[in-house]
Write a protein that holds these residues in place. Sequence first.
Motif, short mmCIF file in Angstrom:
data_model
loop_
_atom_site.label_atom_id
_atom_site.label_comp_id
_atom_site.label_asym_id
_atom_site.label_seq_id
_atom_site.Cartn_x
_atom_site.Cartn_y
_atom_site.Cartn_z
N VAL A 70 37.25 105.24 56.17
CA VAL A 70 37.25 104.20 57.21
C VAL A 70 38.42 104.40 58.16
O VAL A 70 38.26 104.34 59.39
CB VAL A 70 37.28 102.78 56.57
N VAL A 71 39.59 104.66 57.61
CA VAL A 71 40.78 104.89 58.45
C VAL A 71 40.55 106.10 59.35
O VAL A 71 40.86 106.07 60.55
CB VAL A 71 42.04 105.06 57.58
N LEU A 72 40.00 107.18 58.80
CA LEU A 72 39.78 108.39 59.60
C LEU A 72 38.71 108.20 60.67
O LEU A 72 38.78 108.82 61.74
CB LEU A 72 39.44 109.58 58.69
N ILE A 73 37.74 107.34 60.43
CA ILE A 73 36.77 107.02 61.48
C ILE A 73 37.47 106.35 62.64
O ILE A 73 37.26 106.71 63.81
CB ILE A 73 35.63 106.13 60.93
N ILE A 74 38.33 105.39 62.34
CA ILE A 74 39.08 104.69 63.39
C ILE A 74 39.96 105.67 64.14
O ILE A 74 39.98 105.69 65.38
CB ILE A 74 39.90 103.53 62.78
N VAL A 75 40.68 106.51 63.41
CA VAL A 75 41.55 107.51 64.04
C VAL A 75 40.73 108.45 64.93
O VAL A 75 41.15 108.81 66.03
CB VAL A 75 42.32 108.32 62.96
N ILE A 86 35.94 115.92 65.32
CA ILE A 86 34.52 115.79 64.97
C ILE A 86 34.32 116.00 63.47
O ILE A 86 33.47 115.38 62.84
CB ILE A 86 33.63 116.74 65.82
N TYR A 87 35.14 116.88 62.88
CA TYR A 87 35.06 117.12 61.43
C TYR A 87 35.58 115.91 60.63
O TYR A 87 35.06 115.60 59.56
CB TYR A 87 35.81 118.38 61.04
N LEU A 88 36.61 115.26 61.15
CA LEU A 88 37.09 114.04 60.51
C LEU A 88 36.01 112.97 60.51
O LEU A 88 35.76 112.32 59.49
CB LEU A 88 38.33 113.49 61.23
N LEU A 89 35.39 112.80 61.66
CA LEU A 89 34.34 111.80 61.78
C LEU A 89 33.14 112.15 60.90
O LEU A 89 32.63 111.31 60.17
CB LEU A 89 33.90 111.66 63.25
N GLY A 91 33.01 114.13 58.19
CA GLY A 91 33.37 113.99 56.78
C GLY A 91 33.40 112.55 56.33
O GLY A 91 32.89 112.19 55.26
N SER A 92 33.99 111.71 57.16
CA SER A 92 34.09 110.29 56.83
C SER A 92 32.72 109.63 56.76
O SER A 92 32.43 108.87 55.83
CB SER A 92 34.96 109.58 57.87
N LEU A 93 31.87 109.92 57.73
CA LEU A 93 30.52 109.33 57.73
C LEU A 93 29.68 109.87 56.58
O LEU A 93 28.92 109.12 55.94
CB LEU A 93 29.83 109.58 59.07
N LEU A 94 29.81 111.17 56.31
CA LEU A 94 29.06 111.75 55.18
C LEU A 94 29.43 111.06 53.88
O LEU A 94 28.56 110.73 53.07
CB LEU A 94 29.33 113.25 55.08
N TYR A 95 30.72 110.84 53.67
CA TYR A 95 31.13 110.20 52.43
C TYR A 95 30.70 108.74 52.40
O TYR A 95 30.13 108.28 51.40
CB TYR A 95 32.65 110.30 52.22
N LEU A 96 30.96 108.00 53.47
CA LEU A 96 30.63 106.58 53.46
C LEU A 96 29.14 106.32 53.32
O LEU A 96 28.72 105.45 52.55
CB LEU A 96 31.16 105.90 54.72
N VAL A 97 28.33 107.07 54.05
CA VAL A 97 26.89 106.84 54.02
C VAL A 97 26.24 107.55 52.83
O VAL A 97 25.50 106.95 52.06
CB VAL A 97 26.23 107.29 55.34
N SER A 152 33.86 119.25 55.49
CA SER A 152 34.27 118.74 56.81
C SER A 152 35.76 118.43 56.84
O SER A 152 36.46 118.74 57.82
CB SER A 152 33.47 117.49 57.16
N PHE A 153 36.27 117.82 55.78
CA PHE A 153 37.70 117.51 55.73
C PHE A 153 38.55 118.78 55.68
O PHE A 153 39.61 118.85 56.29
CB PHE A 153 38.03 116.58 54.56
#
Length: 161
Positions: A70-75, A86-89, A91-97, A152-153
């Motif tokens: 969540v923090v990395l999506i905001i960042v 784009i890799y941060l976003l 990776g974050s979305l892949l994990y969360l979803v 991604s991370f």
Amino acid sequence: MERLLGTLTFVSALGTGLVAGLFFAFSAFVMTALSRLPAEQGIAAMQSINVTVLNPWFNTVFFGSALTSVVLIIVSFFRWGEAGVIYLLAGSLLYLVGSFLVTAVFNVPLNDMLAAVDPASTEGAELWTRYIADWTAWNTVRTVASLAALASFIAAFRMGE
């Protein structure tokens, strides 16, 4: 700030990697081993696993990875256009979803159904057959999503070096 972002990305990679490995083990061999047991024993074993997995070690990694995502999506939105964002976003979305949300929507309700059944009952044996197939399929989705998040991370971390 760069050091903090690098540390957060690294921690996210570690967390999603640990989660991916745990999920992989279940899809690769644990569920197969449990399915080979008589239904009553397989159900009882999985019921025990579903209770004991909820411990500080697992919770820290599983929920901590969701929090860092969540923090990395905001960042990501504040740093849009920078190398690796784009890799941060992703990776974050892949994990969360693919991991966190799939767990909440599919695997946990299946676990709750299994928890409510008597392992020695006919109903339990019928549920067990469906549970093994459905739970493992969704677990494999979680495995692939967590592994993709890890990749991604790592890519984001490497680009930020």
